[in-house]
Write a protein that holds these residues in place. Sequence first.
Motif, PDB file in Angstrom:
ATOM      1  N   VAL A   3       0.830  -1.203   0.000  1.00 36.05           N
ATOM      2  CA  VAL A   3       0.000   0.000   0.000  1.00 36.05           C
ATOM      3  C   VAL A   3       0.869   1.259   0.000  1.00 36.05           C
ATOM      4  CG1 VAL A   3      -1.601   1.361   1.411  1.00 36.05           C
ATOM      5  CG2 VAL A   3      -2.038  -1.062   1.027  1.00 36.05           C
ATOM      6  N   LEU A   4       1.921   1.278   0.809  1.00 37.37           N
ATOM      7  CA  LEU A   4       2.794   2.458   0.856  1.00 37.37           C
ATOM      8  C   LEU A   4       3.493   2.694  -0.477  1.00 37.37           C
ATOM      9  CD1 LEU A   4       4.292   2.135   4.445  1.00 37.37           C
ATOM     10  CD2 LEU A   4       2.527   3.735   3.649  1.00 37.37           C
ATOM     11  N   VAL A   5       3.910   1.613  -1.132  1.00 39.87           N
ATOM     12  CA  VAL A   5       4.547   1.741  -2.452  1.00 39.87           C
ATOM     13  C   VAL A   5       3.544   2.311  -3.458  1.00 39.87           C
ATOM     14  CG1 VAL A   5       5.438   0.399  -4.413  1.00 39.87           C
ATOM     15  CG2 VAL A   5       6.304  -0.028  -2.110  1.00 39.87           C
ATOM     16  N   LYS A   6       2.330   1.797  -3.430  1.00 44.29           N
ATOM     17  CA  LYS A   6       1.313   2.274  -4.370  1.00 44.29           C
ATOM     18  C   LYS A   6       0.960   3.738  -4.126  1.00 44.29           C
ATOM     19  CE  LYS A   6      -0.716  -2.217  -5.310  1.00 44.29           C
ATOM     20  NZ  LYS A   6      -1.858  -3.104  -5.099  1.00 44.29           N
ATOM     21  N   ILE A   7       0.782   4.116  -2.864  1.00 42.13           N
ATOM     22  CA  ILE A   7       0.424   5.504  -2.544  1.00 42.13           C
ATOM     23  C   ILE A   7       1.559   6.451  -2.926  1.00 42.13           C
ATOM     24  CG2 ILE A   7      -0.025   7.113  -0.645  1.00 42.13           C
ATOM     25  CD1 ILE A   7      -1.700   4.918   0.656  1.00 42.13           C
ATOM     26  N   SER A   8       2.791   6.069  -2.607  1.00 41.43           N
ATOM     27  CA  SER A   8       3.928   6.942  -2.944  1.00 41.43           C
ATOM     28  C   SER A   8       4.147   7.019  -4.453  1.00 41.43           C
ATOM     29  CB  SER A   8       5.204   6.467  -2.250  1.00 41.43           C
ATOM     30  OG  SER A   8       5.619   5.222  -2.770  1.00 41.43           O
ATOM     31  N   GLY A   9       3.649   6.039  -5.190  1.00 41.71           N
ATOM     32  CA  GLY A   9       3.781   6.042  -6.642  1.00 41.71           C
ATOM     33  C   GLY A   9       2.666   6.798  -7.347  1.00 41.71           C
ATOM     34  N   GLY A  10       1.782   7.440  -6.574  1.00 41.53           N
ATOM     35  CA  GLY A  10       0.742   8.247  -7.178  1.00 41.53           C
ATOM     36  C   GLY A  10      -0.586   7.538  -7.368  1.00 41.53           C
ATOM     37  N   TRP A  11      -0.903   6.597  -6.501  1.00 40.12           N
ATOM     38  CA  TRP A  11      -2.171   5.883  -6.594  1.00 40.12           C
ATOM     39  C   TRP A  11      -3.316   6.899  -6.548  1.00 40.12           C
ATOM     40  CZ3 TRP A  11      -3.056   0.779  -7.432  1.00 40.12           C
ATOM     41  CH2 TRP A  11      -4.353   0.302  -7.238  1.00 40.12           C
ATOM     42  N   PRO A  12      -4.283   6.819  -7.468  1.00 44.18           N
ATOM     43  CA  PRO A  12      -5.376   7.809  -7.498  1.00 44.18           C
ATOM     44  C   PRO A  12      -6.274   7.711  -6.268  1.00 44.18           C
ATOM     45  CG  PRO A  12      -5.565   6.224  -9.318  1.00 44.18           C
ATOM     46  CD  PRO A  12      -4.372   5.850  -8.527  1.00 44.18           C
ATOM     47  N   GLN A  13      -6.617   8.859  -5.714  1.00 49.11           N
ATOM     48  CA  GLN A  13      -7.452   8.897  -4.523  1.00 49.11           C
ATOM     49  C   GLN A  13      -8.829   8.290  -4.795  1.00 49.11           C
ATOM     50  OE1 GLN A  13      -7.709  12.738  -2.717  1.00 49.11           O
ATOM     51  NE2 GLN A  13      -8.720  11.962  -0.895  1.00 49.11           N
ATOM     52  N   SER A  14      -9.292   8.389  -6.010  1.00 49.78           N
ATOM     53  CA  SER A  14     -10.605   7.842  -6.359  1.00 49.78           C
ATOM     54  C   SER A  14     -10.636   6.312  -6.275  1.00 49.78           C
ATOM     55  CB  SER A  14     -11.008   8.285  -7.763  1.00 49.78           C
ATOM     56  OG  SER A  14     -10.074   7.803  -8.718  1.00 49.78           O
ATOM     57  N   ARG A  15      -9.462   5.668  -6.238  1.00 53.52           N
ATOM     58  CA  ARG A  15      -9.374   4.201  -6.175  1.00 53.52           C
ATOM     59  C   ARG A  15      -8.825   3.714  -4.837  1.00 53.52           C
ATOM     60  NH1 ARG A  15      -5.805   2.386 -10.894  1.00 53.52           N
ATOM     61  NH2 ARG A  15      -6.233   0.364  -9.953  1.00 53.52           N
ATOM     62  N   ILE A  16      -8.865   4.559  -3.803  1.00 52.91           N
ATOM     63  CA  ILE A  16      -8.253   4.215  -2.519  1.00 52.91           C
ATOM     64  C   ILE A  16      -8.907   2.982  -1.886  1.00 52.91           C
ATOM     65  CG2 ILE A  16      -9.596   5.626  -0.902  1.00 52.91           C
ATOM     66  CD1 ILE A  16      -5.811   5.645  -1.054  1.00 52.91           C
ATOM     67  N   GLY A  17     -10.198   2.770  -2.154  1.00 51.38           N
ATOM     68  CA  GLY A  17     -10.893   1.602  -1.614  1.00 51.38           C
ATOM     69  C   GLY A  17     -10.305   0.280  -2.076  1.00 51.38           C
ATOM     70  N   GLU A  18      -9.647   0.286  -3.227  1.00 52.25           N
ATOM     71  CA  GLU A  18      -9.036  -0.932  -3.759  1.00 52.25           C
ATOM     72  C   GLU A  18      -7.835  -1.394  -2.923  1.00 52.25           C
ATOM     73  OE1 GLU A  18      -8.140  -0.568  -7.932  1.00 52.25           O
ATOM     74  OE2 GLU A  18      -9.959   0.610  -8.254  1.00 52.25           O
ATOM     75  N   LEU A  19      -7.332  -0.515  -2.069  1.00 47.24           N
ATOM     76  CA  LEU A  19      -6.164  -0.852  -1.272  1.00 47.24           C
ATOM     77  C   LEU A  19      -6.514  -1.488   0.071  1.00 47.24           C
ATOM     78  CD1 LEU A  19      -4.003   2.331  -1.927  1.00 47.24           C
ATOM     79  CD2 LEU A  19      -3.922   0.128  -3.096  1.00 47.24           C
ATOM     80  N   LEU A  20      -7.795  -1.570   0.405  1.00 46.12           N
ATOM     81  CA  LEU A  20      -8.199  -2.182   1.666  1.00 46.12           C
ATOM     82  C   LEU A  20      -7.784  -3.648   1.692  1.00 46.12           C
ATOM     83  CD1 LEU A  20     -11.741  -0.627   2.035  1.00 46.12           C
ATOM     84  CD2 LEU A  20      -9.717  -0.113   3.406  1.00 46.12           C
ATOM     85  N   PRO A  21      -7.465  -4.176   2.868  1.00 47.84           N
ATOM     86  CA  PRO A  21      -7.012  -5.573   2.956  1.00 47.84           C
ATOM     87  C   PRO A  21      -8.016  -6.569   2.391  1.00 47.84           C
ATOM     88  CG  PRO A  21      -6.696  -4.456   5.052  1.00 47.84           C
ATOM     89  CD  PRO A  21      -7.435  -3.506   4.169  1.00 47.84           C
TER      90      PRO A  21
END
Length: 94
Positions: free
Chosen positions: A58-76
């Motif tokens: 998750v930290l790698v994805k967020i630091s790489g510019g993961w779109p805020q509109s898709r943040i739900g996809e990162l839930l466990p």
Amino acid sequence: MPIDNNAVEREIRPVVVGRKNWKFAGSDDGGRRSAVVYSLIAACVLAGVEPEAWLRDVLVKISGGWPQSRIGELLPTRSAAVGGQGEGEGVEAV
């Protein structure tokens, strides 16, 4: 019926141990942040996802510019359901 309750004691142990540690969160905000982290770790365990690998992913994805509109996809729970597919490394289910 078993004469001991070891299974129950094992399940509540993290709560009992954590209760002593939560007194030292430093502030109300620190306590809230700790609660969020504990909740995410518990969600990983329930979803069968290794917490450290999930958080790293998750930290790698967020630091790489993961779109805020898709943040739900990162839930466990979503990571376990889709096998961690997406940008960055995938999360392996336990």
